[in-house]
Design an enzyme around this catalytic site. Sequence first.
Site, PDB file in Angstrom:
ATOM      1  N   SER A   1     -83.902  12.690 -29.710  1.00 40.22           N
ATOM      2  CA  SER A   1     -83.108  13.743 -30.354  1.00 40.22           C
ATOM      3  C   SER A   1     -83.994  14.857 -30.893  1.00 40.22           C
ATOM      4  O   SER A   1     -85.178  14.647 -31.161  1.00 40.22           O
ATOM      5  CB  SER A   1     -82.315  13.166 -31.524  1.00 40.22           C
TER       6      SER A   1
HETATM    7  N1  SAH Z   1     -83.241   7.443 -31.478  1.00 39.61           N
HETATM    8  C1  SAH Z   1     -83.973   7.629 -30.249  1.00 39.61           C
HETATM    9  C2  SAH Z   1     -83.218   8.393 -29.186  1.00 39.61           C
HETATM   10  C3  SAH Z   1     -82.045   7.694 -28.746  1.00 39.61           C
HETATM   11  S1  SAH Z   1     -81.411   8.047 -27.160  1.00 39.61           S
HETATM   12  C4  SAH Z   1     -85.314   8.272 -30.503  1.00 39.61           C
HETATM   13  O1  SAH Z   1     -85.622   8.568 -31.660  1.00 39.61           O
HETATM   14  O2  SAH Z   1     -86.052   8.445 -29.545  1.00 39.61           O
HETATM   15  C5  SAH Z   1     -80.193   6.784 -27.175  1.00 39.61           C
HETATM   16  C6  SAH Z   1     -80.716   5.416 -26.876  1.00 39.61           C
HETATM   17  O3  SAH Z   1     -79.625   4.516 -27.018  1.00 39.61           O
HETATM   18  C7  SAH Z   1     -81.209   5.260 -25.442  1.00 39.61           C
HETATM   19  O4  SAH Z   1     -82.518   4.767 -25.469  1.00 39.61           O
HETATM   20  C8  SAH Z   1     -80.228   4.263 -24.847  1.00 39.61           C
HETATM   21  O5  SAH Z   1     -80.821   3.413 -23.888  1.00 39.61           O
HETATM   22  C9  SAH Z   1     -79.752   3.496 -26.065  1.00 39.61           C
HETATM   23  N2  SAH Z   1     -78.472   2.807 -25.962  1.00 39.61           N
HETATM   24  C10 SAH Z   1     -77.336   3.210 -25.344  1.00 39.61           C
HETATM   25  N3  SAH Z   1     -76.364   2.297 -25.495  1.00 39.61           N
HETATM   26  C11 SAH Z   1     -76.884   1.281 -26.240  1.00 39.61           C
HETATM   27  C12 SAH Z   1     -76.368   0.042 -26.737  1.00 39.61           C
HETATM   28  N4  SAH Z   1     -75.122  -0.371 -26.489  1.00 39.61           N
HETATM   29  N5  SAH Z   1     -77.187  -0.733 -27.489  1.00 39.61           N
HETATM   30  C13 SAH Z   1     -78.477  -0.364 -27.747  1.00 39.61           C
HETATM   31  N6  SAH Z   1     -79.004   0.779 -27.295  1.00 39.61           N
HETATM   32  C14 SAH Z   1     -78.237   1.613 -26.559  1.00 39.61           C
END
Ligand code: SAH
Length: 201
Positions: free
Chosen positions: A52
């Site tokens: 993000s």
């Molecule tokens: N907070 C992160 C960015 C998140 S992007 C940072 O600081 O880099 C969103 C993430 O959520 C992705 O890595 C994706 O694989 C994960 N994601 C999506 N659905 C999910 C779920 N049901 N459980 C755990 N992770 C999930």
Amino acid sequence: MVRTQIAERGIRDKATLQAMRAVPRHLFVPPHLAGSAYEDQPLPLGYGQTISQPYIVAFMTELIRPKATQKILEIGSGSGYQAAVLAEIVKQVYMIEIVPELGNASRERLQKQGYRNVQVRVADGYDGWPEQAPFDAIVVTAAADYIPTPLIRQLKDGGRMVIPVGAPFLVQTLMLVEKDKGKVKTTSLLPVQFVPFRRSP
Ligand code: SAH
């Protein structure tokens, strides 16, 4: 640099500003994008996922009112950057990532940088982390169609959750969920765009 940008955009919480300044964001993005790490924009992480933009990370961090005594759950660890920002402030961060490569890489990255108060689990975050519940706050960084019930259950009374809600690939709404004496109150905050909250098959 990030600190000046986000202070200009209205982030006031001292602990949040300090944590944003402390975490080396360039170590959380793919090496070829390190030059853009401190611009206020999201960046691709591979596997179709993104880290993000700094302002949103700061906004979500400030919103949960992080404190040194707290235990926090983050769903969607991605690069581990948001977790590192939280780990600078709170006592313990538990994070769940559904893509094994990202979960394992973020675990290694955080360990290498000396964060001893973050635990990473590779799983579908829908079910939360019942063994460690309840949490003072929950931060969800993937957009869900609705707020997963297990997460509401695992929030402490008086706790706060921040979660993007809405249809995948469209504009979603960042929601604040507050639990107070068993009652759940939700507030819409701002339009955001996150990658979809996936479910394991
Ligand atoms: N907070 C992160 C960015 C998140 S992007 C940072 O600081 O880099 C969103 C993430 O959520 C992705 O890595 C994706 O694989 C994960 N994601 C999506 N659905 C999910 C779920 N049901 N459980 C755990 N992770 C999930």
